[in-house]
Design a protein around this motif. Structure first.
Motif, PDB file in Angstrom:
ATOM      1  N   GLU A  20     -15.361   7.535   8.901  1.00  0.00           N
ATOM      2  CA  GLU A  20     -14.128   6.812   9.231  1.00  0.00           C
ATOM      3  C   GLU A  20     -13.128   7.759   9.891  1.00  0.00           C
ATOM      4  O   GLU A  20     -12.980   8.896   9.459  1.00  0.00           O
ATOM      5  CB  GLU A  20     -13.491   6.231   7.957  1.00  0.00           C
ATOM      6  N   PRO A  21     -12.448   7.318  10.931  1.00  0.00           N
ATOM      7  CA  PRO A  21     -11.395   8.164  11.506  1.00  0.00           C
ATOM      8  C   PRO A  21     -10.226   8.272  10.529  1.00  0.00           C
ATOM      9  O   PRO A  21     -10.073   7.451   9.626  1.00  0.00           O
ATOM     10  CB  PRO A  21     -10.986   7.429  12.783  1.00  0.00           C
ATOM     11  N   GLU A  22      -9.393   9.302  10.731  1.00  0.00           N
ATOM     12  CA  GLU A  22      -8.309   9.543   9.788  1.00  0.00           C
ATOM     13  C   GLU A  22      -7.241   8.465   9.830  1.00  0.00           C
ATOM     14  O   GLU A  22      -6.747   8.029   8.824  1.00  0.00           O
ATOM     15  CB  GLU A  22      -7.709  10.920  10.040  1.00  0.00           C
ATOM     16  N   GLY A  23      -6.831   8.032  11.007  1.00  0.00           N
ATOM     17  CA  GLY A  23      -5.797   7.003  11.123  1.00  0.00           C
ATOM     18  C   GLY A  23      -6.410   5.620  11.008  1.00  0.00           C
ATOM     19  O   GLY A  23      -7.601   5.435  11.232  1.00  0.00           O
ATOM     20  N   PRO A  24      -5.589   4.625  10.661  1.00  0.00           N
ATOM     21  CA  PRO A  24      -6.135   3.262  10.571  1.00  0.00           C
ATOM     22  C   PRO A  24      -6.442   2.713  11.967  1.00  0.00           C
ATOM     23  O   PRO A  24      -5.668   2.894  12.889  1.00  0.00           O
ATOM     24  CB  PRO A  24      -5.000   2.464   9.909  1.00  0.00           C
ATOM     25  N   PRO A  25      -7.599   2.077  12.144  1.00  0.00           N
ATOM     26  CA  PRO A  25      -7.924   1.508  13.455  1.00  0.00           C
ATOM     27  C   PRO A  25      -7.009   0.328  13.764  1.00  0.00           C
ATOM     28  O   PRO A  25      -6.456  -0.308  12.885  1.00  0.00           O
ATOM     29  CB  PRO A  25      -9.382   1.061  13.311  1.00  0.00           C
ATOM     30  N   MET A  26      -6.843   0.019  15.051  1.00  0.00           N
ATOM     31  CA  MET A  26      -5.908  -1.021  15.480  1.00  0.00           C
ATOM     32  C   MET A  26      -6.288  -2.397  14.942  1.00  0.00           C
ATOM     33  O   MET A  26      -5.428  -3.188  14.612  1.00  0.00           O
ATOM     34  CB  MET A  26      -5.834  -1.070  17.010  1.00  0.00           C
ATOM     35  N   ASP A  27      -7.583  -2.691  14.848  1.00  0.00           N
ATOM     36  CA  ASP A  27      -7.962  -4.023  14.399  1.00  0.00           C
ATOM     37  C   ASP A  27      -7.749  -4.213  12.894  1.00  0.00           C
ATOM     38  O   ASP A  27      -7.740  -5.321  12.418  1.00  0.00           O
ATOM     39  CB  ASP A  27      -9.399  -4.344  14.788  1.00  0.00           C
ATOM     40  N   ARG A  28      -7.551  -3.135  12.173  1.00  0.00           N
ATOM     41  CA  ARG A  28      -7.316  -3.251  10.738  1.00  0.00           C
ATOM     42  C   ARG A  28      -5.833  -3.187  10.377  1.00  0.00           C
ATOM     43  O   ARG A  28      -5.476  -3.345   9.236  1.00  0.00           O
ATOM     44  CB  ARG A  28      -8.061  -2.155   9.986  1.00  0.00           C
ATOM     45  N   LEU A  29      -4.977  -2.934  11.375  1.00  0.00           N
ATOM     46  CA  LEU A  29      -3.546  -2.914  11.097  1.00  0.00           C
ATOM     47  C   LEU A  29      -3.064  -4.325  10.810  1.00  0.00           C
ATOM     48  O   LEU A  29      -3.517  -5.291  11.403  1.00  0.00           O
ATOM     49  CB  LEU A  29      -2.779  -2.360  12.298  1.00  0.00           C
ATOM     50  N   LYS A  30      -2.119  -4.430   9.900  1.00  0.00           N
ATOM     51  CA  LYS A  30      -1.527  -5.722   9.587  1.00  0.00           C
ATOM     52  C   LYS A  30      -0.365  -5.977  10.535  1.00  0.00           C
ATOM     53  O   LYS A  30       0.250  -5.055  11.052  1.00  0.00           O
ATOM     54  CB  LYS A  30      -1.002  -5.735   8.154  1.00  0.00           C
ATOM     55  N   HIS A  31      -0.067  -7.261  10.738  1.00  0.00           N
ATOM     56  CA  HIS A  31       1.131  -7.609  11.490  1.00  0.00           C
ATOM     57  C   HIS A  31       2.343  -7.334  10.614  1.00  0.00           C
ATOM     58  O   HIS A  31       2.295  -7.477   9.396  1.00  0.00           O
ATOM     59  CB  HIS A  31       1.113  -9.090  11.881  1.00  0.00           C
ATOM     60  N   SER A  32       3.432  -6.943  11.249  1.00  0.00           N
ATOM     61  CA  SER A  32       4.635  -6.649  10.467  1.00  0.00           C
ATOM     62  C   SER A  32       5.263  -7.953   9.992  1.00  0.00           C
ATOM     63  O   SER A  32       5.393  -8.913  10.753  1.00  0.00           O
ATOM     64  CB  SER A  32       5.630  -5.841  11.302  1.00  0.00           C
ATOM     65  N   GLY A  33       5.653  -7.987   8.738  1.00  0.00           N
ATOM     66  CA  GLY A  33       6.282  -9.169   8.158  1.00  0.00           C
ATOM     67  C   GLY A  33       7.576  -9.544   8.859  1.00  0.00           C
ATOM     68  O   GLY A  33       7.788 -10.704   9.207  1.00  0.00           O
ATOM     69  N   PRO A  34       8.483  -8.564   9.097  1.00  0.00           N
ATOM     70  CA  PRO A  34       9.700  -8.906   9.822  1.00  0.00           C
ATOM     71  C   PRO A  34       9.422  -9.409  11.235  1.00  0.00           C
ATOM     72  O   PRO A  34      10.140 -10.266  11.749  1.00  0.00           O
ATOM     73  CB  PRO A  34      10.480  -7.591   9.853  1.00  0.00           C
ATOM     74  N   GLY A  35       8.375  -8.903  11.871  1.00  0.00           N
ATOM     75  CA  GLY A  35       8.021  -9.368  13.212  1.00  0.00           C
ATOM     76  C   GLY A  35       7.576 -10.826  13.202  1.00  0.00           C
ATOM     77  O   GLY A  35       7.962 -11.612  14.068  1.00  0.00           O
ATOM     78  N   ILE A  36       6.770 -11.185  12.213  1.00  0.00           N
ATOM     79  CA  ILE A  36       6.338 -12.584  12.084  1.00  0.00           C
ATOM     80  C   ILE A  36       7.540 -13.473  11.794  1.00  0.00           C
ATOM     81  O   ILE A  36       7.689 -14.552  12.376  1.00  0.00           O
ATOM     82  CB  ILE A  36       5.263 -12.717  10.981  1.00  0.00           C
ATOM     83  N   ALA A  37       8.434 -13.012  10.912  1.00  0.00           N
ATOM     84  CA  ALA A  37       9.637 -13.791  10.599  1.00  0.00           C
ATOM     85  C   ALA A  37      10.501 -13.970  11.840  1.00  0.00           C
ATOM     86  O   ALA A  37      11.041 -15.062  12.080  1.00  0.00           O
ATOM     87  CB  ALA A  37      10.428 -13.101   9.489  1.00  0.00           C
ATOM     88  N   SER A  38      10.638 -12.937  12.650  1.00  0.00           N
ATOM     89  CA  SER A  38      11.418 -13.027  13.885  1.00  0.00           C
ATOM     90  C   SER A  38      10.815 -14.057  14.837  1.00  0.00           C
ATOM     91  O   SER A  38      11.537 -14.865  15.438  1.00  0.00           O
ATOM     92  CB  SER A  38      11.478 -11.652  14.555  1.00  0.00           C
ATOM     93  N   PHE A  39       9.495 -14.033  14.969  1.00  0.00           N
ATOM     94  CA  PHE A  39       8.805 -14.991  15.847  1.00  0.00           C
ATOM     95  C   PHE A  39       9.008 -16.419  15.354  1.00  0.00           C
ATOM     96  O   PHE A  39       9.323 -17.316  16.141  1.00  0.00           O
ATOM     97  CB  PHE A  39       7.317 -14.634  15.902  1.00  0.00           C
ATOM     98  N   VAL A  40       8.846 -16.641  14.067  1.00  0.00           N
ATOM     99  CA  VAL A  40       9.011 -17.983  13.495  1.00  0.00           C
ATOM    100  C   VAL A  40      10.454 -18.458  13.665  1.00  0.00           C
ATOM    101  O   VAL A  40      10.701 -19.612  14.028  1.00  0.00           O
ATOM    102  CB  VAL A  40       8.576 -18.004  12.015  1.00  0.00           C
ATOM    103  N   ILE A  41      11.419 -17.581  13.431  1.00  0.00           N
ATOM    104  CA  ILE A  41      12.824 -17.944  13.608  1.00  0.00           C
ATOM    105  C   ILE A  41      13.093 -18.318  15.058  1.00  0.00           C
ATOM    106  O   ILE A  41      13.817 -19.279  15.341  1.00  0.00           O
ATOM    107  CB  ILE A  41      13.745 -16.796  13.141  1.00  0.00           C
TER     108      ILE A  41
END
Length: 143
Positions: A20-41
């Motif tokens: 496994e690489p040291e950093g988290p891979p892009m496809d395993r990153l979660k979406h930011s909660g505040p970002g989702i809230a901003s989009f929904v708003i």
């Protein structure tokens, strides 16, 4: 000896999976909660603006015609106009909160930023449109 065997196992070219690489891979990153809230708003406020416009237009449909200044003053105090004005202010406050949440979502590390970017843009555009309408309204003259 156990450490030596695991070291050889990790560097084995024929291992079925690479380490496994040291950093988290892009496809395993979660979406930011505040970002989702901003989009929904942003989406909720756009729907809110559209509903406010149509409800106020339908409520005032009978009242609109050639208005004298006194009738225009009475129309400004119509309950539908007052409710629409308050609703627009609520949507504007939602947009301000959406921009703040979008910026928070952009600043968070190790999170996907797609919703934060789109939410910040949606809310920012709505605020700019609102400000533009205020500026246009200030420069309009009553003929």
């Amino acid at each position: 000896m156990d450490n030596h065997n695991s070291y050889q196992h990790n560097n084995n070219m024929y291992a079925p999976y690479p380490p496994e690489p040291e950093g988290p891979p892009m496809d395993r990153l979660k979406h930011s909660g505040p970002g989702i809230a901003s989009f929904v708003i942003g989406l909720v406020s756009i729907v809110g603006y559209i509903l406010i416009f149509f409800i106020a237009a339908m409520a005032l449909n009978d009242s609109i015609g050639i208005l004298t200044p006194l009738q225009a003053e009475e129309l400004a105090l119509h309950p539908a106009v007052l409710l629409a004005s308050l609703s627009i202010l609520v949507c504007l406050i939602l947009n301000l909160a959406g921009v703040i949440l979008g910026i928070i979502g952009l600043v968070l590390s190790n999170r996907k930023k797609v919703f934060a970017i789109v939410g910040t843009i949606l809310n920012g555009i709505m605020i700019l449109i609102f400000a533009g309408l205020i500026i246009v309204g200030m420069f309009m003259t009553v003929v």
